[in-house]
Enzyme design. Structure first.
Site, PDB file in Angstrom:
ATOM      1  N   CYS A 164      65.597  21.144  21.980  1.00 44.73           N
ATOM      2  CA  CYS A 164      65.084  20.431  23.156  1.00 44.73           C
ATOM      3  C   CYS A 164      64.019  21.250  23.890  1.00 44.73           C
ATOM      4  CB  CYS A 164      66.207  20.175  24.154  1.00 44.73           C
ATOM      5  SG  CYS A 164      67.460  19.032  23.598  1.00 44.73           S
ATOM      6  N   CYS A 208      69.972  17.152  28.480  1.00 42.09           N
ATOM      7  CA  CYS A 208      71.207  16.912  27.718  1.00 42.09           C
ATOM      8  C   CYS A 208      72.264  17.944  28.126  1.00 42.09           C
ATOM      9  CB  CYS A 208      70.940  16.971  26.216  1.00 42.09           C
ATOM     10  SG  CYS A 208      70.786  18.642  25.560  1.00 42.09           S
ATOM     11  N   GLU A 246      63.693  21.840  27.061  1.00 40.28           N
ATOM     12  CA  GLU A 246      64.204  22.711  28.128  1.00 40.28           C
ATOM     13  C   GLU A 246      64.661  24.057  27.569  1.00 40.28           C
ATOM     14  OE1 GLU A 246      64.956  19.603  27.401  1.00 40.28           O
ATOM     15  OE2 GLU A 246      65.787  18.515  29.098  1.00 40.28           O
ATOM     16  N   ASN A 283      59.977  19.535  22.780  1.00 39.18           N
ATOM     17  CA  ASN A 283      61.002  19.411  21.746  1.00 39.18           C
ATOM     18  C   ASN A 283      60.391  19.629  20.360  1.00 39.18           C
ATOM     19  OD1 ASN A 283      59.753  16.895  22.324  1.00 39.18           O
ATOM     20  ND2 ASN A 283      61.421  15.731  21.416  1.00 39.18           N
TER      21      ASN A 283
END
Ligand code: THU
Length: 131
Positions: free
Chosen positions: A53, A85, A55, A42
């Protein structure tokens, strides 16, 4: 590469997290069908909404380097076992309902597919061919 090794890559990527505001460090590692691994962490910002984020950093790195076929993504958030998220789920769902999401922390991990984490995700058309 097994899920444990992918999670180790995510844990290593977590070291690079830039999280001076939340202090919540996340690392991720995305495995492609070609056996490539894209890692991410992040990256926060003083304008909080500009934070990205871990990911999505992985996905955007992969796509921008020519990879779009993903097998699994591991997420490591230290002692927490973080789940992706909503925005990250939607971004992952763009590239396949079967992507396996390995959610881990220092006390083990759980695995769920993207379709389990985000049923009925938004698409523009049914049976859409994504190329
Ligand atoms: N964060 C991630 O990196 N991935 C998620 O799926 C959820 C949240 C980050 C964003 C922010 O830097 C910190 O965790 C706290 O929300």
């Amino acid at each position: 590469m097994d899920y444990k090794d992918l999670l180790k890559k995510a844990e290593a990527a977590r070291e690079f997290a830039y999280a001076p505001y939340s202090k919540f460090k996340v690392g991720a590692a995305l495995l492609t069908k070609d056996n490539l691994i894209f890692t991410g962490c992040n990256v926060e910002n003083a304008a909080y909404g500009s934070t990205m984020c871990a990911e999505r950093v992985c996905v955007y790195k992969a796509v921008s380097q020519g990879s779009r076929k993903f097998i699994a993504i591991a997420i490591h958030a230290g002692s927490h076992s973080a789940t992706p998220c909503g925005e990250c789920r939607q971004v992952l769902a763009e590239f396949g309902a079967d992507i396996q999401v390995i959610m881990g922390g220092s006390s083990g991990f759980t695995v769920k597919s993207i379709v389990e984490l985000l049923p009925c995700s938004f698409t523009l058309r049914t049976n859409e061919k994504k190329d």
